[in-house]
Scaffold this motif. Structure first.
Motif, PDB file in Angstrom:
ATOM      1  N   ASN A 113       0.896  -0.873  -0.229  1.00 24.62           N
ATOM      2  CA  ASN A 113      -0.248  -0.257   0.048  1.00 24.62           C
ATOM      3  C   ASN A 113       0.659   1.494  -0.670  1.00 24.62           C
ATOM      4  OD1 ASN A 113      -2.682  -1.433   0.023  1.00 24.62           O
ATOM      5  ND2 ASN A 113      -1.965  -2.112   2.378  1.00 24.62           N
ATOM      6  N   TRP A 114       2.414   0.889  -0.121  1.00 18.36           N
ATOM      7  CA  TRP A 114       3.212   2.383  -0.242  1.00 18.36           C
ATOM      8  C   TRP A 114       2.571   3.065  -0.657  1.00 18.36           C
ATOM      9  CZ3 TRP A 114       6.464   3.798   3.192  1.00 18.36           C
ATOM     10  CH2 TRP A 114       7.202   4.999   3.182  1.00 18.36           C
ATOM     11  N   GLN A 115       2.343   3.155  -2.287  1.00 14.05           N
ATOM     12  CA  GLN A 115       1.803   4.491  -3.075  1.00 14.05           C
ATOM     13  C   GLN A 115       0.734   4.807  -2.723  1.00 14.05           C
ATOM     14  OE1 GLN A 115       4.351   5.103  -5.569  1.00 14.05           O
ATOM     15  NE2 GLN A 115       5.546   3.674  -5.030  1.00 14.05           N
ATOM     16  N   THR A 116      -0.346   4.619  -1.885  1.00 10.10           N
ATOM     17  CA  THR A 116      -1.924   5.297  -1.467  1.00 10.10           C
ATOM     18  C   THR A 116      -1.103   5.875  -0.538  1.00 10.10           C
ATOM     19  OG1 THR A 116      -2.392   3.427  -0.550  1.00 10.10           O
ATOM     20  CG2 THR A 116      -2.687   3.368  -3.183  1.00 10.10           C
ATOM     21  N   TYR A 117      -0.680   6.076   0.229  1.00  7.36           N
ATOM     22  CA  TYR A 117      -0.382   6.302   1.717  1.00  7.36           C
ATOM     23  C   TYR A 117      -0.705   8.198   1.269  1.00  7.36           C
ATOM     24  CZ  TYR A 117       0.224   1.826   4.181  1.00  7.36           C
ATOM     25  OH  TYR A 117      -0.353   0.405   4.886  1.00  7.36           O
ATOM     26  N   SER A 118      -0.540   8.689   2.707  1.00  7.52           N
ATOM     27  CA  SER A 118      -0.251  10.299   2.227  1.00  7.52           C
ATOM     28  C   SER A 118       1.387  10.446   2.945  1.00  7.52           C
ATOM     29  CB  SER A 118      -1.374  10.677   3.652  1.00  7.52           C
ATOM     30  OG  SER A 118      -0.912  10.577   3.951  1.00  7.52           O
ATOM     31  N   GLN A 124       1.135   9.071   6.284  1.00  8.25           N
ATOM     32  CA  GLN A 124       1.287   7.773   6.676  1.00  8.25           C
ATOM     33  C   GLN A 124       2.638   6.953   6.534  1.00  8.25           C
ATOM     34  OE1 GLN A 124      -2.367   7.400   4.113  1.00  8.25           O
ATOM     35  NE2 GLN A 124      -3.275   6.237   6.125  1.00  8.25           N
ATOM     36  N   LYS A 125       3.030   7.756   5.113  1.00 12.70           N
ATOM     37  CA  LYS A 125       4.710   7.451   4.239  1.00 12.70           C
ATOM     38  C   LYS A 125       5.472   7.042   6.218  1.00 12.70           C
ATOM     39  CE  LYS A 125       4.061   7.936  -0.257  1.00 12.70           C
ATOM     40  NZ  LYS A 125       4.327   8.269  -1.163  1.00 12.70           N
TER      41      LYS A 125
END
Length: 76
Positions: A37-42, A45-46
């Motif tokens: 889900n890394w690419q969808t995190y804000s 969140q990252k």
């Protein structure tokens, strides 16, 4: 007031993509969900994932050092 982000937060991946016994990546210490889900995190969140990875890595290093100490003590 929120600080502006000028640079993308890079993935902590180092190309060692193998899960340890606890299910975390041996290279970056992310969970399966965190990796997928890394690419969808804000950005916040990252940053939180990176903080958690740093903590996991510290615990792993300490556990390794403790195991090494114990093995050396047992060998004596």
């Amino acid at each position: 007031m929120e600080q502006l982000e000028f640079f993308e937060i890079p993935s902590p991946c180092i190309g060692v993509c193998e899960a340890n016994a606890k299910g975390y990546c041996k290279g970056c210490f992310r969970s399966r969900d965190e990796r997928f889900n890394w690419q969808t995190y804000s950005d916040p969140q990252k940053r939180e994932v990176i903080r958690l990875c740093q903590m996991r890595k510290q615990r792993a290093v300490l556990a390794m050092l403790e195991a090494r100490k114990k093995a050396e003590a047992d060998a004596d």
